[in-house]
Design a protein around this motif. Structure first.
Motif, PDB file in Angstrom:
ATOM      1  N   HIS A  43      31.615  -5.404 -23.989  1.00  0.00           N
ATOM      2  CA  HIS A  43      30.318  -5.248 -23.336  1.00  0.00           C
ATOM      3  C   HIS A  43      30.525  -4.728 -21.910  1.00  0.00           C
ATOM      4  N   PHE A  44      29.799  -3.672 -21.549  1.00  0.00           N
ATOM      5  CA  PHE A  44      29.983  -3.062 -20.235  1.00  0.00           C
ATOM      6  C   PHE A  44      28.655  -2.710 -19.583  1.00  0.00           C
ATOM      7  N   THR A  45      28.668  -2.706 -18.262  1.00  0.00           N
ATOM      8  CA  THR A  45      27.607  -2.112 -17.462  1.00  0.00           C
ATOM      9  C   THR A  45      28.236  -0.937 -16.723  1.00  0.00           C
ATOM     10  N   VAL A  46      27.608   0.220 -16.837  1.00  0.00           N
ATOM     11  CA  VAL A  46      28.072   1.432 -16.163  1.00  0.00           C
ATOM     12  C   VAL A  46      26.975   1.907 -15.222  1.00  0.00           C
ATOM     13  N   GLU A  47      27.341   2.075 -13.970  1.00  0.00           N
ATOM     14  CA  GLU A  47      26.460   2.698 -12.983  1.00  0.00           C
ATOM     15  C   GLU A  47      27.129   3.999 -12.580  1.00  0.00           C
ATOM     16  N   ILE A  48      26.413   5.102 -12.783  1.00  0.00           N
ATOM     17  CA  ILE A  48      26.998   6.409 -12.505  1.00  0.00           C
ATOM     18  C   ILE A  48      25.967   7.314 -11.837  1.00  0.00           C
ATOM     19  N   CYS A  49      26.420   8.028 -10.830  1.00  0.00           N
ATOM     20  CA  CYS A  49      25.591   8.996 -10.119  1.00  0.00           C
ATOM     21  C   CYS A  49      26.358  10.315 -10.110  1.00  0.00           C
ATOM     22  N   ALA A  50      25.765  11.342 -10.720  1.00  0.00           N
ATOM     23  CA  ALA A  50      26.438  12.638 -10.805  1.00  0.00           C
ATOM     24  C   ALA A  50      25.410  13.758 -10.863  1.00  0.00           C
ATOM     25  N   SER A  51      25.761  14.890 -10.323  1.00  0.00           N
ATOM     26  CA  SER A  51      24.885  16.064 -10.314  1.00  0.00           C
ATOM     27  C   SER A  51      24.523  16.516 -11.720  1.00  0.00           C
ATOM     28  N   ALA A  52      25.388  16.274 -12.688  1.00  0.00           N
ATOM     29  CA  ALA A  52      25.141  16.692 -14.072  1.00  0.00           C
ATOM     30  C   ALA A  52      23.855  16.096 -14.634  1.00  0.00           C
ATOM     31  N   PHE A  53      23.394  14.990 -14.060  1.00  0.00           N
ATOM     32  CA  PHE A  53      22.206  14.319 -14.578  1.00  0.00           C
ATOM     33  C   PHE A  53      20.910  14.820 -13.945  1.00  0.00           C
ATOM     34  N   ALA A  54      21.002  15.661 -12.927  1.00  0.00           N
ATOM     35  CA  ALA A  54      19.813  16.178 -12.243  1.00  0.00           C
ATOM     36  C   ALA A  54      18.931  16.950 -13.219  1.00  0.00           C
ATOM     37  N   GLY A  55      17.655  16.662 -13.204  1.00  0.00           N
ATOM     38  CA  GLY A  55      16.709  17.376 -14.045  1.00  0.00           C
ATOM     39  C   GLY A  55      16.707  16.967 -15.500  1.00  0.00           C
ATOM     40  N   GLN A  56      17.560  16.048 -15.888  1.00  0.00           N
ATOM     41  CA  GLN A  56      17.642  15.585 -17.277  1.00  0.00           C
ATOM     42  C   GLN A  56      16.740  14.367 -17.468  1.00  0.00           C
ATOM     43  N   SER A  57      16.148  14.238 -18.639  1.00  0.00           N
ATOM     44  CA  SER A  57      15.364  13.047 -18.952  1.00  0.00           C
ATOM     45  C   SER A  57      16.312  11.859 -19.090  1.00  0.00           C
ATOM     46  N   ARG A  58      15.753  10.666 -19.012  1.00  0.00           N
ATOM     47  CA  ARG A  58      16.568   9.458 -19.169  1.00  0.00           C
ATOM     48  C   ARG A  58      17.302   9.466 -20.506  1.00  0.00           C
ATOM     49  N   VAL A  59      16.608   9.876 -21.563  1.00  0.00           N
ATOM     50  CA  VAL A  59      17.228   9.926 -22.892  1.00  0.00           C
ATOM     51  C   VAL A  59      18.373  10.937 -22.905  1.00  0.00           C
ATOM     52  N   SER A  60      18.177  12.096 -22.313  1.00  0.00           N
ATOM     53  CA  SER A  60      19.237  13.106 -22.249  1.00  0.00           C
ATOM     54  C   SER A  60      20.438  12.596 -21.468  1.00  0.00           C
ATOM     55  N   GLN A  61      20.188  11.918 -20.354  1.00  0.00           N
ATOM     56  CA  GLN A  61      21.275  11.342 -19.555  1.00  0.00           C
ATOM     57  C   GLN A  61      22.086  10.354 -20.389  1.00  0.00           C
ATOM     58  N   GLN A  62      21.387   9.479 -21.099  1.00  0.00           N
ATOM     59  CA  GLN A  62      22.073   8.489 -21.927  1.00  0.00           C
ATOM     60  C   GLN A  62      22.884   9.163 -23.026  1.00  0.00           C
ATOM     61  N   ARG A  63      22.314  10.174 -23.640  1.00  0.00           N
ATOM     62  CA  ARG A  63      23.032  10.900 -24.697  1.00  0.00           C
ATOM     63  C   ARG A  63      24.296  11.551 -24.158  1.00  0.00           C
ATOM     64  N   MET A  64      24.226  12.064 -22.940  1.00  0.00           N
ATOM     65  CA  MET A  64      25.395  12.685 -22.322  1.00  0.00           C
ATOM     66  C   MET A  64      26.522  11.667 -22.146  1.00  0.00           C
ATOM     67  N   VAL A  65      26.172  10.478 -21.672  1.00  0.00           N
ATOM     68  CA  VAL A  65      27.181   9.432 -21.481  1.00  0.00           C
ATOM     69  C   VAL A  65      27.735   8.976 -22.832  1.00  0.00           C
TER      70      VAL A  65
END
Length: 89
Positions: A43-65
């Motif tokens: 079980h993990f908690t991940v906090e990530i801030c990256a330019s790759a997520f700019a303009g992406q929906s929350r669902v798209s961001q999660q799918r990327m991870v």
């Protein structure tokens, strides 16, 4: 940091070049719950801030991870809590 957390961190760093990344192993907090396996990081908690997520929906961001961690999901990772952002957001 255990080996699974290190691998999560390595993959997310290589894939997204984050400006901030925290990978926290929450496995011990889930002792006795579904998916917990003694001595295994599950079980993990991940906090990530990256330019790759700019303009992406929350669902798209999660799918990327999830795509970056695909072969780790369900074995050994049982649960992944995500806090995703882009710089300036």
């Amino acid at each position: 940091m255990g080996p699974v957390a290190q691998e999560v961190s390595r993959r997310l760093t290589e894939t997204f070049q984050p400006v901030a990344l925290t990978v926290r192993d929450d496995s011990e907090q889930h002792r006795g719950h579904a998916g917990h396996r003694e001595g295994v990081e599950t079980h993990f908690t991940v906090e990530i801030c990256a330019s790759a997520f700019a303009g992406q929906s929350r669902v798209s961001q999660q799918r990327m991870v999830y795509a970056a961690l695909a072969d780790l999901m369900n074995n050994p990772i049982h649960a992944l809590s995500l806090k995703i952002s882009a710089p300036g957001h």
